[in-house]
Motif scaffolding. Sequence first.
Motif, PDB file in Angstrom:
ATOM      1  N   SER A   1      -1.909  16.640 -41.977  1.00 50.03           N
ATOM      2  CA  SER A   1      -1.722  17.339 -42.929  1.00 50.03           C
ATOM      3  C   SER A   1      -0.640  18.410 -42.375  1.00 50.03           C
ATOM      4  O   SER A   1       0.062  19.287 -42.952  1.00 50.03           O
ATOM      5  CB  SER A   1      -2.593  18.017 -43.588  1.00 50.03           C
ATOM      6  OG  SER A   1      -3.567  18.711 -43.026  1.00 50.03           O
ATOM      7  N   PHE A   2      -0.919  18.976 -41.123  1.00 52.16           N
ATOM      8  CA  PHE A   2      -0.675  20.374 -40.289  1.00 52.16           C
ATOM      9  C   PHE A   2       1.011  20.064 -40.163  1.00 52.16           C
ATOM     10  O   PHE A   2       1.686  20.755 -40.665  1.00 52.16           O
ATOM     11  CB  PHE A   2      -1.143  20.514 -38.920  1.00 52.16           C
ATOM     12  CG  PHE A   2      -0.455  21.848 -38.267  1.00 52.16           C
ATOM     13  CD1 PHE A   2      -0.904  22.917 -38.686  1.00 52.16           C
ATOM     14  CD2 PHE A   2       0.586  21.470 -37.597  1.00 52.16           C
ATOM     15  CE1 PHE A   2      -0.423  24.085 -38.048  1.00 52.16           C
ATOM     16  CE2 PHE A   2       1.035  22.803 -36.787  1.00 52.16           C
ATOM     17  CZ  PHE A   2       0.388  23.768 -37.103  1.00 52.16           C
ATOM     18  N   ASN A   3       1.172  18.873 -39.770  1.00 57.79           N
ATOM     19  CA  ASN A   3       2.732  18.514 -39.563  1.00 57.79           C
ATOM     20  C   ASN A   3       3.581  18.002 -41.013  1.00 57.79           C
ATOM     21  O   ASN A   3       4.628  18.382 -41.165  1.00 57.79           O
ATOM     22  CB  ASN A   3       3.040  17.322 -38.511  1.00 57.79           C
ATOM     23  CG  ASN A   3       2.696  17.672 -37.199  1.00 57.79           C
ATOM     24  OD1 ASN A   3       2.739  18.699 -36.811  1.00 57.79           O
ATOM     25  ND2 ASN A   3       1.894  16.869 -36.358  1.00 57.79           N
ATOM     26  N   LYS A   4       2.795  17.696 -41.689  1.00 56.44           N
ATOM     27  CA  LYS A   4       3.202  17.227 -43.119  1.00 56.44           C
ATOM     28  C   LYS A   4       3.582  18.615 -43.936  1.00 56.44           C
ATOM     29  O   LYS A   4       4.734  18.728 -44.443  1.00 56.44           O
ATOM     30  CB  LYS A   4       2.301  16.354 -43.815  1.00 56.44           C
ATOM     31  CG  LYS A   4       2.297  14.959 -43.171  1.00 56.44           C
ATOM     32  CD  LYS A   4       1.039  14.232 -43.761  1.00 56.44           C
ATOM     33  CE  LYS A   4       1.216  13.965 -45.166  1.00 56.44           C
ATOM     34  NZ  LYS A   4       0.104  12.840 -45.773  1.00 56.44           N
ATOM     35  N   SER A   5       2.814  19.299 -43.849  1.00 54.69           N
ATOM     36  CA  SER A   5       2.956  20.937 -44.364  1.00 54.69           C
ATOM     37  C   SER A   5       4.175  21.379 -43.793  1.00 54.69           C
ATOM     38  O   SER A   5       4.837  22.076 -44.509  1.00 54.69           O
ATOM     39  CB  SER A   5       1.753  21.738 -44.157  1.00 54.69           C
ATOM     40  OG  SER A   5       0.430  21.110 -44.909  1.00 54.69           O
ATOM     41  N   LEU A   6       4.399  21.470 -42.485  1.00 54.73           N
ATOM     42  CA  LEU A   6       5.456  21.778 -41.734  1.00 54.73           C
ATOM     43  C   LEU A   6       7.008  21.396 -42.345  1.00 54.73           C
ATOM     44  O   LEU A   6       8.014  22.039 -42.608  1.00 54.73           O
ATOM     45  CB  LEU A   6       5.393  21.806 -40.228  1.00 54.73           C
ATOM     46  CG  LEU A   6       4.307  22.999 -39.673  1.00 54.73           C
ATOM     47  CD1 LEU A   6       4.475  22.489 -38.189  1.00 54.73           C
ATOM     48  CD2 LEU A   6       4.846  24.121 -39.769  1.00 54.73           C
ATOM     49  N   SER A   7       6.669  20.104 -42.515  1.00 50.40           N
ATOM     50  CA  SER A   7       7.943  19.337 -43.001  1.00 50.40           C
ATOM     51  C   SER A   7       8.247  19.813 -44.538  1.00 50.40           C
ATOM     52  O   SER A   7       9.525  19.959 -44.938  1.00 50.40           O
ATOM     53  CB  SER A   7       7.831  17.773 -43.020  1.00 50.40           C
ATOM     54  OG  SER A   7       7.541  17.440 -41.660  1.00 50.40           O
ATOM     55  N   LEU A   8       7.155  20.090 -45.185  1.00 51.14           N
ATOM     56  CA  LEU A   8       7.537  20.554 -46.504  1.00 51.14           C
ATOM     57  C   LEU A   8       8.052  21.817 -46.479  1.00 51.14           C
ATOM     58  O   LEU A   8       9.041  22.175 -47.584  1.00 51.14           O
ATOM     59  CB  LEU A   8       6.071  20.848 -47.475  1.00 51.14           C
ATOM     60  CG  LEU A   8       5.637  19.522 -47.819  1.00 51.14           C
ATOM     61  CD1 LEU A   8       4.155  19.778 -48.449  1.00 51.14           C
ATOM     62  CD2 LEU A   8       6.358  18.739 -48.788  1.00 51.14           C
ATOM     63  N   VAL A   9       7.795  22.752 -45.508  1.00 46.66           N
ATOM     64  CA  VAL A   9       8.580  24.090 -45.653  1.00 46.66           C
ATOM     65  C   VAL A   9       9.852  23.947 -45.167  1.00 46.66           C
ATOM     66  O   VAL A   9      10.782  24.677 -45.751  1.00 46.66           O
ATOM     67  CB  VAL A   9       7.575  25.033 -44.532  1.00 46.66           C
ATOM     68  CG1 VAL A   9       8.460  26.369 -44.436  1.00 46.66           C
ATOM     69  CG2 VAL A   9       6.332  25.241 -45.224  1.00 46.66           C
ATOM     70  N   GLN A  10       9.947  22.989 -44.324  1.00 43.99           N
ATOM     71  CA  GLN A  10      11.458  22.840 -43.518  1.00 43.99           C
ATOM     72  C   GLN A  10      12.474  22.336 -44.678  1.00 43.99           C
ATOM     73  O   GLN A  10      13.675  22.693 -44.868  1.00 43.99           O
ATOM     74  CB  GLN A  10      11.439  22.030 -42.526  1.00 43.99           C
ATOM     75  CG  GLN A  10      10.651  22.493 -41.261  1.00 43.99           C
ATOM     76  CD  GLN A  10      11.467  23.708 -40.777  1.00 43.99           C
ATOM     77  OE1 GLN A  10      12.729  24.097 -40.777  1.00 43.99           O
ATOM     78  NE2 GLN A  10      10.692  24.671 -40.272  1.00 43.99           N
ATOM     79  N   ASP A  11      11.860  21.408 -45.512  1.00 46.19           N
ATOM     80  CA  ASP A  11      12.790  20.820 -46.543  1.00 46.19           C
ATOM     81  C   ASP A  11      13.038  21.849 -47.659  1.00 46.19           C
ATOM     82  O   ASP A  11      13.946  22.032 -48.148  1.00 46.19           O
ATOM     83  CB  ASP A  11      11.777  19.519 -47.250  1.00 46.19           C
ATOM     84  CG  ASP A  11      11.942  18.272 -46.323  1.00 46.19           C
ATOM     85  OD1 ASP A  11      12.363  18.313 -45.344  1.00 46.19           O
ATOM     86  OD2 ASP A  11      10.921  17.554 -46.600  1.00 46.19           O
ATOM     87  N   LEU A  12      12.130  22.605 -48.074  1.00 45.30           N
ATOM     88  CA  LEU A  12      12.434  23.828 -48.915  1.00 45.30           C
ATOM     89  C   LEU A  12      13.367  24.687 -48.446  1.00 45.30           C
ATOM     90  O   LEU A  12      14.267  25.252 -49.213  1.00 45.30           O
ATOM     91  CB  LEU A  12      11.050  24.507 -49.154  1.00 45.30           C
ATOM     92  CG  LEU A  12      11.001  25.492 -50.384  1.00 45.30           C
ATOM     93  CD1 LEU A  12      11.473  24.915 -51.726  1.00 45.30           C
ATOM     94  CD2 LEU A  12       9.916  26.343 -50.506  1.00 45.30           C
TER      95      LEU A  12
ATOM     96  N   ILE B   1      10.969  32.223 -45.757  1.00 47.40           N
ATOM     97  CA  ILE B   1       9.806  31.709 -45.517  1.00 47.40           C
ATOM     98  C   ILE B   1       9.554  31.518 -44.298  1.00 47.40           C
ATOM     99  O   ILE B   1      10.277  31.326 -43.210  1.00 47.40           O
ATOM    100  CB  ILE B   1       9.690  30.128 -46.238  1.00 47.40           C
ATOM    101  CG1 ILE B   1      10.277  30.280 -47.616  1.00 47.40           C
ATOM    102  CG2 ILE B   1       8.271  29.610 -46.016  1.00 47.40           C
ATOM    103  CD1 ILE B   1      10.333  28.781 -48.311  1.00 47.40           C
ATOM    104  N   GLU B   2       8.090  32.164 -43.755  1.00 49.94           N
ATOM    105  CA  GLU B   2       7.845  32.301 -42.380  1.00 49.94           C
ATOM    106  C   GLU B   2       6.320  31.785 -42.125  1.00 49.94           C
ATOM    107  O   GLU B   2       5.598  31.741 -43.189  1.00 49.94           O
ATOM    108  CB  GLU B   2       7.736  33.669 -42.105  1.00 49.94           C
ATOM    109  CG  GLU B   2       7.421  34.007 -40.318  1.00 49.94           C
ATOM    110  CD  GLU B   2       7.478  35.323 -40.064  1.00 49.94           C
ATOM    111  OE1 GLU B   2       7.126  35.652 -38.678  1.00 49.94           O
ATOM    112  OE2 GLU B   2       7.860  36.186 -40.876  1.00 49.94           O
TER     113      GLU B   2
END
Length: 816
Positions: free
Chosen positions: A592-603, A612-613
């Motif tokens: 979930s850590f990497n998947k959450s980072l991917s969500l932030v990058q997509d946004l 967004i930091e």
Amino acid sequence: MGQLTEYPVMRKRRGLASGFVGLGMGLVLGLILVNYRSSTSPLLGSHVNSSRPTPSARSSGPGPVDLRESDRINASASSLVFVGVMTAQKYLDTRAKAVYETWVSSLPGRMAFFSSESSTVPESCPELPLVPLPKVDDSYPPQKKSFLMLQYMWQHFGEKFEWFLRADDDVYVRTDRLERLLRSVDSRRARYIGQAGRGNSEEFGLLSLEYDENFCMGGPGVVMSRETLKRIVPHIKYCLKNLYTTHEDVELGRCVQKYAGIPCTWSYEMQSILYHNSSGDQAFTGNLKRKEVHRAITLHPVKSPPHMYRLHNYMRELRIQELQHERVQLHRDIQTMAKQLDIGMDRLQDYILAKDVPLFPIKSNSEDYLGDTLMLGVPAGLRAFKPSNAKEVVPWDFLSRSEYSLADSNPRRRIHSDVKEGLEDITREVMASINACSRQRGRVVEERSALYGYRRVDAFGADTILDLLLVYRKYRGRKVTLPVRRHVYLHQHFTGLEIREVEDLQEVDVSQQRANEKSLKNILRGGFLNLNFNGYQDSDPILRKTIHFVLPLSGRYEAFQRFLNNYEDVCLRNNERTQLLLILYPEGTGNSFNKSLSLVQDLKYRHPGAVIEVLHGSREFSRAKALHQGASTLQDEDLLFFIDVDIAFARDALLRIRLNTVKGRRVYFPVVYSQFDPRVVLSESSPRQETFAVDETLGYWRQFGFGIVSLFKADYLTVGGFDLSILGWGKEDVDLYEKMVKSDLNVFRAADTQLVHVFHEVECDRRLPSAQLSMCKGTRADTYAGTVQLANLIYAHPEYLQFAKTRREKITNPAG
């Protein structure tokens, strides 16, 4: 010898001529002096400080310097009473200024402050009407100051006013009630009105008073008629030379008794009308909703200027309530007469009483509109609201030592402070109405307690029924004391909405603001500038606040995905001034850590301008440490919003965050609506629950949840921030809330329908400390369902209740 005979004759002729010349010159000089004196202020005389403004410069003030030739006794509404306030130089810019800026503004007459010879007008209040008395200092007791003040008042204003009030600079006067009292008394007779006294127990017999003599105590104020002042002023020098005590009010009473032939009013009622609070410096610093305060004409002593302003504002509130009540009564009279004259209510707004005399000259689209008679004219009664079906019936709440309500999931609860205060107000006003004519009837009714009552609120107002235990005391004729019970039926009508706009707790003058905006637009719109005024968000000081979302996260990928979608829809697509700060902790299992980072990058890719930091949390997850880490990266002037990943929010919630959070003054702890377990409260055939559907069967208000909060970082640091020793779930929010309550900051709480805690399973780690584990289990139990749903569930499945009984028996009797 001829010379000797002629010289006396010549001297005689010269003497007659000199006499005529001197008489003529005297008349001319006298006319000049009279004209000069009439052209100067009759209040200030020859002892006024030259630094004071001229009367023309102060014509708008309520002081006595604007006396007119038309001001004669009974000839003007402003010539009823002259007030002389004794003060001292050290109190001119504090107590005297507070008096001048509060009750003096509505005085039915004129006033002046009397002080020592060397006193000067303070710079903070240049309009203060000051009379420095010659050969008078500020020493105590102020006997000389008091007598010479009365002498000055008579010499300059004796022919101008009916009444004269001697007051201190720490007394508050309700001028409307003073006027009502004085106009009910014949001022042509000698009157000496005040709270009668003969000294305390230690002074009794030492004041040189005869058995039938008394004095009016000076603190609450002393009122004298013109006739009384006329009789004593010629003898003031004698009274000053023959003092028996150091008490100024005692000596004044002795002088009035000797030369006016009257004592102070022997009236028990004066103790409540001219009210003296014996608490000293603590007088009128607490609750003002007391019958003593409401009944009084003067209140003494008010030692602190801020409390003088506070008392004045409270009296203005009471006056507003009286005017609102009169307004409702007039609307009721209008409706009653319309029915008698068979005039339809739909015609009232445009009804013409006579030619060019409309009933309502101000129409409904104006801010000075007098109100809707159809709403405000409903006759008083407990049946004003008539329900059309059973669902519209408003149930009654039962009141005794506790409050019982059918409309609440917890039917028995303590009486809330607002209801308790309202009941006290009702009882006080009812008792005042009952005792309004007690003196004429020779009886008084006292309240003992409210045995029980009923209360409800409908569309028109609040209805109340009380059962009161009273004591009836008859003190005229045959004395009787009896306990009695009476029912009170009361309808309190709503009077309409009163709206005011504030920015960071400061009231905004909307009319002036609109005028400025309109003027600015007219100047800058068009022409070579061609400015665009669509950026209202940039000009509004509230909307300019940037909200910094601080979100701690460990795992919870699906919930985080829902949160980011919500954040994108509300904040990014509406160009809201927000920034997101994510404190992301690695989870023990899963990706979930990497998947959450991917969500932030997509946004961030979809919204390049979004701020967004992401900060990386280390070690074991701790909400307190995560929020503190995020707050540490921001500035003291930043507005922080501590939020959880399970919170869904709408756009209006952001406005309330900005409005209710003020740096250095207020923090906002919204009461969040929390959803129940949909598997319990919704059937399989029910449609999917809407996120912002607020219903008592679908969720509950987290009244004791303090995790969601908005505050400025400077205030967060001021109270000491989170307790970083708290690990795991819970308790850190309660600790921060308690710090805020104990600080000088104002804690604001309110239910927000657009902040919703979406349901999720609550997992309680058994390794948590006992206090945190207990709180976690309690929260988990609260999220199952409401009391009604759980009761219906048990009724439908009796085996659940049997299982609970069996389990309890095993716990209580392990041997069995």
